[in-house]
Design a protein around this motif. Structure first.
Motif, PDB file in Angstrom:
ATOM      1  N   VAL A  92       0.858  -1.190   0.000  1.00  9.00           N
ATOM      2  CA  VAL A  92       0.000   0.000   0.000  1.00  9.00           C
ATOM      3  C   VAL A  92       0.886   1.229   0.000  1.00  9.00           C
ATOM      4  O   VAL A  92       1.737   1.407   0.884  1.00  9.00           O
ATOM      5  CB  VAL A  92      -0.940   0.024   1.230  1.00  9.00           C
ATOM      6  CG1 VAL A  92      -1.803   1.277   1.212  1.00  9.00           C
ATOM      7  CG2 VAL A  92      -1.813  -1.228   1.267  1.00  9.00           C
ATOM      8  N   GLY A  93       0.708   2.077  -1.008  1.00  6.13           N
ATOM      9  CA  GLY A  93       1.465   3.321  -1.098  1.00  6.13           C
ATOM     10  C   GLY A  93       0.540   4.488  -1.372  1.00  6.13           C
ATOM     11  O   GLY A  93      -0.684   4.364  -1.332  1.00  6.13           O
ATOM     12  N   GLY A  94       1.120   5.654  -1.646  1.00  8.65           N
ATOM     13  CA  GLY A  94       0.327   6.830  -1.958  1.00  8.65           C
ATOM     14  C   GLY A  94      -0.017   7.674  -0.749  1.00  8.65           C
ATOM     15  O   GLY A  94       0.502   7.487   0.347  1.00  8.65           O
ATOM     16  N   LYS A  99      -0.402   9.171   5.139  1.00  7.47           N
ATOM     17  CA  LYS A  99      -1.195   9.702   6.252  1.00  7.47           C
ATOM     18  C   LYS A  99      -1.363   8.686   7.385  1.00  7.47           C
ATOM     19  O   LYS A  99      -1.171   9.005   8.555  1.00  7.47           O
ATOM     20  CB  LYS A  99      -2.577  10.136   5.751  1.00  7.47           C
ATOM     21  CG  LYS A  99      -3.489  10.729   6.834  1.00  7.47           C
ATOM     22  CD  LYS A  99      -4.771  11.272   6.239  1.00  7.47           C
ATOM     23  CE  LYS A  99      -5.756  10.191   5.872  1.00  7.47           C
ATOM     24  NZ  LYS A  99      -6.408   9.610   7.084  1.00  7.47           N
ATOM     25  N   ASP A 100      -1.725   7.452   7.033  1.00  3.92           N
ATOM     26  CA  ASP A 100      -2.110   6.478   8.058  1.00  3.92           C
ATOM     27  C   ASP A 100      -0.949   5.649   8.601  1.00  3.92           C
ATOM     28  O   ASP A 100      -1.014   5.128   9.706  1.00  3.92           O
ATOM     29  CB  ASP A 100      -3.184   5.536   7.508  1.00  3.92           C
ATOM     30  CG  ASP A 100      -4.548   6.206   7.437  1.00  3.92           C
ATOM     31  OD1 ASP A 100      -4.639   7.389   7.814  1.00  3.92           O
ATOM     32  OD2 ASP A 100      -5.507   5.560   6.993  1.00  3.92           O
ATOM     33  N   ILE A 104      -2.431   1.125   8.886  1.00  6.02           N
ATOM     34  CA  ILE A 104      -2.795   0.177   7.828  1.00  6.02           C
ATOM     35  C   ILE A 104      -2.450  -1.247   8.241  1.00  6.02           C
ATOM     36  O   ILE A 104      -3.263  -2.167   8.121  1.00  6.02           O
ATOM     37  CB  ILE A 104      -2.096   0.555   6.503  1.00  6.02           C
ATOM     38  CG1 ILE A 104      -2.659   1.884   5.984  1.00  6.02           C
ATOM     39  CG2 ILE A 104      -2.274  -0.545   5.455  1.00  6.02           C
ATOM     40  CD1 ILE A 104      -1.926   2.437   4.780  1.00  6.02           C
ATOM     41  N   VAL A 105      -1.249  -1.455   8.765  1.00  3.44           N
ATOM     42  CA  VAL A 105      -0.836  -2.795   9.164  1.00  3.44           C
ATOM     43  C   VAL A 105      -1.631  -3.276  10.377  1.00  3.44           C
ATOM     44  O   VAL A 105      -1.925  -4.471  10.506  1.00  3.44           O
ATOM     45  CB  VAL A 105       0.682  -2.825   9.441  1.00  3.44           C
ATOM     46  CG1 VAL A 105       1.105  -4.179  10.001  1.00  3.44           C
ATOM     47  CG2 VAL A 105       1.454  -2.529   8.159  1.00  3.44           C
ATOM     48  N   GLY A 116       5.448   5.481   1.396  1.00  3.85           N
ATOM     49  CA  GLY A 116       4.832   6.794   1.252  1.00  3.85           C
ATOM     50  C   GLY A 116       4.996   7.413  -0.125  1.00  3.85           C
ATOM     51  O   GLY A 116       5.535   6.805  -1.054  1.00  3.85           O
ATOM     52  N   THR A 117       4.549   8.643  -0.235  1.00  3.59           N
ATOM     53  CA  THR A 117       4.611   9.364  -1.510  1.00  3.59           C
ATOM     54  C   THR A 117       6.027   9.772  -1.870  1.00  3.59           C
ATOM     55  O   THR A 117       6.313  10.036  -3.041  1.00  3.59           O
ATOM     56  CB  THR A 117       3.734  10.628  -1.454  1.00  3.59           C
ATOM     57  OG1 THR A 117       4.197  11.476  -0.384  1.00  3.59           O
ATOM     58  CG2 THR A 117       2.278  10.283  -1.201  1.00  3.59           C
ATOM     59  N   HIS A 118       6.913   9.841  -0.882  1.00  5.72           N
ATOM     60  CA  HIS A 118       8.266  10.334  -1.125  1.00  5.72           C
ATOM     61  C   HIS A 118       9.277   9.234  -1.432  1.00  5.72           C
ATOM     62  O   HIS A 118      10.415   9.535  -1.788  1.00  5.72           O
ATOM     63  CB  HIS A 118       8.760  11.131   0.093  1.00  5.72           C
ATOM     64  CG  HIS A 118       7.925  12.332   0.411  1.00  5.72           C
ATOM     65  ND1 HIS A 118       7.584  13.275  -0.525  1.00  5.72           N
ATOM     66  CD2 HIS A 118       7.365  12.741   1.583  1.00  5.72           C
ATOM     67  CE1 HIS A 118       6.852  14.216   0.050  1.00  5.72           C
ATOM     68  NE2 HIS A 118       6.698  13.910   1.316  1.00  5.72           N
TER      69      HIS A 118
END
Length: 508
Positions: A92-94, A99-100, A104-105, A116-118
């Motif tokens: 899961v990315g983006g 944010k979360d 998520i995990v 992440g986005t970076h």
């Protein structure tokens, strides 16, 4: 079964699937994620595999209120498939991942990687680390590690490409969480951008779209207020580059030098997406949008004076906290005055983590729905009227792939006009490929498309069409070859550098 056993796909290489949500920047990022995975030895899963790939990647968006619900619903759908297939991995990315993070995990412990986005460039390494260590890997960089365009890519189109010129955003719109997730604006060097465009053109690309969260603010990070207009003019000097577009600009930074560059650079297309969000000055102030109605309409007037045939589109939010009927009427007024060719309209929904989510004056759903329907009806009427003005015009279309869903039934092809209007045209006797250019006369207008029902007036075969044909042949060749057994593991580490020749978010 050992971790090594689980990593091998007997009978073929490991496959991947990338699911993309959100803005154009995410679409661009997903092309890079696909490129990274293929560079690491993975193969794209067939269309419609629906979670049957060995690696499923979610590139998420955090703009919508229910974005997290959709993600966890999709993750829940994959849980039994993963349990039945040891070795399957989920990443899961983006923006939602940024944010979360650890959430998520915790909510979906069967997820293997969160990034992440970076740091999208780390995906292959994180997948391998999760496989070897047999535990979830969560890595969220706080600042950009590499521009998306500098990473390996698997472009969806052979003839058109995104080119990232900046990432991040310096605005503080109260409805938007993107700046908090993408960070402050960071600009690429002009030379790197132009080198990438030249490399793309050498591969057969004939249309590029310059991409940024606030694309026309380009230059603020490098100290040149006219950097964006200079970049547009420089694109005009690249031989073989036929069409240049950009998205998404912000009215605050839309200056006269940009309008002049658009009007005076032949390959910059007569198209502009200019987000309005609201026509009400008090609501714009509450949104922290640094312009007002008069300024916005002034930009539209200048663009129309310099580029008479420009098609202008916009984004509008209905039902922002505190919006009165008078405020909404001001939005309708701007829509009537601006006469947008198209408008992307949204009902306001709370974005967790944004100031607007905590504002007083949240509008009841019933009121928002009624206003939304009135806005859509008005814009549909205007879009149709504006499209009718195209009837009788002779236009050059770049033939598109997969744009006309009914083309097979109607025996038509589809293409994009210079102003980006979608046109369905009669299939000519001679072969026409995506990326080629045809000349047609518009005979009919609908609110969202045009028809050219007469014979095609001219066909121009292009290098972009050649590139599409070559890619199609390569796909067919690969599909006909028997797959072998993957004995090794995906490559580990930083991807190899690109050759020397290769140097939005709708929130705006």
């Amino acid at each position: 079964m050992s971790s090594i056993d689980r990593s091998q796909s007997v009978g073929g290489t490991r496959t991947y699937e990338v699911r993309t949500y959100g803005c154009q920047m995410n679409v661009h990022d997903s092309e890079r994620l696909a490129g990274l995975l293929e560079d690491a030895g993975y193969v794209r899963a067939p269309e419609g595999s629906d979670g049957e790939a060995d690696v499923v990647v979610f590139n998420t968006c955090a703009v919508r209120e229910n974005a997290d619900n959709k993600l966890y619903g999709n993750l829940g759908h994959l849980a039994p498939k993963k349990a039945a297939r040891p070795g399957m991995q989920i990443a899961v990315g983006g923006c939602l991942a940024q944010k979360d993070r650890d959430t998520i995990v915790k909510k979906a412990p069967w997820v293997d990687v969160v990034f992440g986005t970076h740091n999208i460039g780390k995906l292959p390494v994180l997948l391998e680390r999760a496989r070897v260590q047999e535990e979830a890997q969560v890595e969220i960089a706080e600042s950009l590690e590499a521009f998306p365009s500098t990473l390996p890519t698997r472009r969806e189109s052979a003839y058109a490409a995104w080119v990232s010129i900046s990432v991040g955003c310096n605005n503080t719109c109260t409805f938007c969480i993107v700046p908090a997730l993408r960070g402050k604006e960071k600009d690429r060097r002009p030379g790197d951008i132009l080198a990438e465009i030249e490399a793309l053109v050498a591969e057969g690309v004939s249309e590029i779209t310059l991409l940024g969260q606030n694309v026309n603010a380009y230059g603020s990070d490098i100290g040149d207020r006219e950097a964006f207009s200079k970049l547009l003019r420089a694109c005009g000097k690249i031989e073989g580059l036929e069409r240049v577009r950009f998205t998404s600009p912000h009215p605050r930074d839309f200056t006269d030098d940009v309008i002049a560059a658009m009007a005076e650079t032949p390959n910059v297309m007569p198209q502009l997406h200019m987000p309005l969000q609201s026509g009400s000055d008090p609501i714009l102030k509450a949104m922290r949008r640094s312009y007002r109605q008069e300024r916005f309409l002034g930009i539209i007037e200048k663009v129309r004076a310099a580029i008479p045939h420009a098609a202008i589109s916009t984004d509008i939010i209905v039902g922002f906290p505190g919006e009165t009927e008078e405020d909404f009427e001001q939005t309708l007024h701007v829509v009537r005055e601006a006469r947008f060719a198209q408008a992307f309209t949204f009902q306001y929904s709370k974005r967790p983590g944004t100031p607007a989510a905590e504002m007083d004056g949240q509008i009841p759903k019933k009121v928002v729905q009624e206003r939304y329907e009135r806005l859509v009806a008005l814009q549909e009427e205007i879009s149709w009227e504006e499209n009718k003005k195209q009837v009788g015009r002779t236009l050059e279309l770049m033939v598109a792939e997969g744009e006309g869903r009914k083309d097979d039934t109607t025996h038509r092809l589809s293409g994009r006009a210079p102003d980006n209007r979608l046109v369905h045209f009669t299939k000519p006797d001679q072969e026409v490929r995506p990326g080629d250019v045809v000349t047609v006369e518009i005979t009919y207008a609908a609110p969202h498309h045009l028809l050219a029902e007469g014979p095609v007036l001219a066909v121009r075969r292009t290098r972009a069409g050649d590139a599409w044909e070559k890619r199609t042949a390569e796909k067919a060749s690969k599909a006909s070859q028997p797959t072998g057994v993957l004995l090794g593991l995906p490559k580990i580490g930083v991807p190899e550098p690109l050759p020397m020749a290769t140097s939005g978010c709708g929130c705006d």
